[in-house]
Design an enzyme around this catalytic site. Sequence first.
Site, PDB file in Angstrom:
ATOM      1  N   GLY B  38      20.921  35.188 -29.627  1.00  0.00           N
ATOM      2  CA  GLY B  38      21.246  34.637 -31.050  1.00  0.00           C
ATOM      3  C   GLY B  38      22.276  33.319 -30.778  1.00  0.00           C
ATOM      4  O   GLY B  38      22.631  32.672 -31.792  1.00  0.00           O
ATOM      5  N   CYS B 247      -6.462  36.932 -49.773  1.00  0.00           N
ATOM      6  CA  CYS B 247      -7.215  35.735 -49.070  1.00  0.00           C
ATOM      7  C   CYS B 247      -8.647  35.588 -49.522  1.00  0.00           C
ATOM      8  O   CYS B 247      -9.324  36.699 -49.506  1.00  0.00           O
ATOM      9  CB  CYS B 247      -7.244  35.944 -47.444  1.00  0.00           C
ATOM     10  SG  CYS B 247      -7.979  34.672 -46.878  1.00  0.00           S
ATOM     11  N   CYS B 250     -10.937  35.885 -46.232  1.00  0.00           N
ATOM     12  CA  CYS B 250     -11.178  37.001 -45.471  1.00  0.00           C
ATOM     13  C   CYS B 250     -10.552  38.324 -45.962  1.00  0.00           C
ATOM     14  O   CYS B 250     -10.810  39.325 -45.524  1.00  0.00           O
ATOM     15  CB  CYS B 250     -10.353  36.882 -43.932  1.00  0.00           C
ATOM     16  SG  CYS B 250      -8.696  37.311 -44.064  1.00  0.00           S
ATOM     17  N   CYS B 272      -5.249  32.834 -45.952  1.00  0.00           N
ATOM     18  CA  CYS B 272      -4.336  32.905 -44.880  1.00  0.00           C
ATOM     19  C   CYS B 272      -3.832  31.457 -44.052  1.00  0.00           C
ATOM     20  O   CYS B 272      -4.412  30.865 -44.162  1.00  0.00           O
ATOM     21  CB  CYS B 272      -4.819  33.737 -43.893  1.00  0.00           C
ATOM     22  SG  CYS B 272      -5.405  35.638 -44.108  1.00  0.00           S
ATOM     23  N   CYS B 278      -7.117  34.944 -39.636  1.00  0.00           N
ATOM     24  CA  CYS B 278      -8.278  34.778 -40.821  1.00  0.00           C
ATOM     25  C   CYS B 278      -9.628  34.620 -40.231  1.00  0.00           C
ATOM     26  O   CYS B 278     -10.416  35.438 -40.537  1.00  0.00           O
ATOM     27  CB  CYS B 278      -7.580  33.345 -41.717  1.00  0.00           C
ATOM     28  SG  CYS B 278      -8.634  33.591 -43.337  1.00  0.00           S
TER      29      CYS B 278
END
Lengths: 364, 290
Positions: B38, B247, B250, B272, B278
Amino acid sequence: MYVAVKGGEKAIDNAHRLLAETRRGDPEVPELSTEQIREQLTLAVDRVMTEGSLYDRSLASLAIKQARGDIIEAIFLVRACRTTLPRFGYSVPLDTGSMTITRRVSATYKDLPGGQVLGPTFDYTHRLLDHDLEHETEIEEAPVAEPVQGDMPHVLDLLCEEGLMEPPISPGDDPETEPGDITRDPLVFPVDRALRLQSLARGDEGYLLALGYSTQRGFGRNHPFAGEIRLGSVSVEFVPEELGFAIEIGEIDITECEMVTQFKGSKTTPPQFTRGYGLAFGSCERKAMSMAQVDRSLRAEELGEDRVAPAQDEEFVLSHCDNVQATGFVEHLKLPHYVDFQSELELVRRMRREQEETMRGAAE
Amino acid sequence: MSTEPASVPDPGYNFAYLNEQTKKMIRRALLKAIAIPGYQVPFASREMPMPYGWGTGGVQVTASILTPDDVLKVIDQGADDTTNAVSIRKFFRRTAGIATTSDTETATVIQTRHRIPEEPLSESQILVFQVPIPEPLRFLEPRETETRKMHAYEDYGLMHVKLYEDISQNGHIATTYAYPVRVEGRYVMDPSPTPKFDNPKMDNCEALQLFGAGREKRIYALPPYTRVVSLDFEDHPFEIQKWTEKCSLCGADDSFLDEVITDDKGGRMFVCSDTDFCSKRQIGRQEAAE
């Protein structure tokens, strides 16, 4: 029906072919040669060399041609080429005092050792379009004075001898320490003057011009005089490790500007003049002058002046002076941001819904 | 899903464009970044042949870690076929000759802008993020000299105040992407402009996550299995976006959806954003139907 953003690869290829065709323009018109750019668009070439941080007129000319005359794009091309080049080492500091002068003017003295040399300048021309240039023209040969040879003292050094001018190296800087290198180490603020000058030297001319201008209009006023501007060629020396002594490896054209600014003095320093320094490859007078102004205003803290204006703010000035960085980040806004935008859409819709509900609730 | 095998790289360039000294310099920065999760490590970012802000940081990181056996996937907005992803993939095919794929599972290195794939990543994978502004505190405090001190003193009060102000004004936190996270209880980190939907995927992720910011000259990292917590308050816990739609291609109801406008009468559909996820689901549905 939904058409996926397929075929990106083909679209890119075709766009690049169209770009090449557009760059060429009307094929009936003879193609522009890089030699023509190098010889006749010299100031554009010099700017590309300066901000591209690479002294090579041929590469700069090629970049200008390839970039369709877009100077920032040309600078970007040169930088991207520069980053692939191996580094042999650092040259010996240039001795600008021994410069072969093409132009040298001082606004602080009427006459001085070595004299004033105007050289090729737009100054004092009337900016009237010369329609003769629409056709090929015979150029009358310009009268040539004897080239000014040998050492020509820097105007500011003359003041130095009297003690009225601060020494060239500011007290805060140790001449024994090797200066840093902004192309090898990231800038970490606060930075010393050497690193500031390096950043300004490759900084955008327009940006520095505006900042320099702002100091003249009162935003961090520092009252400059153009102590000296000189343009000419200077030899570059390099010490190869296996030889151990300096050899001349070539000559480069440079523009140098030293600005003079009054300084009220402090408890320890009597009133004197202080410097701002500007240096650029080739003939880049506007750039060198602006750079010198901004260099001086960035010395505010060192000289105990109030830091109140943008041009005195080191982090602000240096973080934004590189036009290759700036143009990339501004232009990246063209890239797709569907995902972030979708997130914002969802949020704004939700917030509107919530507000409507609250208002409805209040009305009931 | 498409995979292209390795080929011969352009002999005019060193493997993956950068010279070996530069790669070494970047790898050193990467090692430091991994050692201090970080933390933003300054590095001597180079000019690349693509513009700053277009993934130069990610490209430099990828160039430094690639080996000839790697299989590279590049996505932008979750999709393999967006123009900039295509351009970056082409760059590495040319300069490194490595195999490329759109299949999340086969890829060993995935360079991404703005998304984390929906499919969980594994220990044998590295995810490289392109980062525009690495400093999570930048829009609260523009000065580097100040934000550096704030990180050093773990002084993140300003960030909490900002989030609190959001709640007091809107009833919830109004940050939807680049949502700040706390790494291993120490550094507050910008997850890059990924939607907050992807934040939970960063936590305890099996893959190594590397972040490159070229213009800002910073590198940071999340080693595998790092604790990554999205900032929130006890009474206002962090939550991710949810869609009422599925979606249209899909049928997924658990992926990040892009809204696509289909006509000028307010018609729209949702699909998606992760194109590989997808298309795999579409194939699965087709097979199930047959």
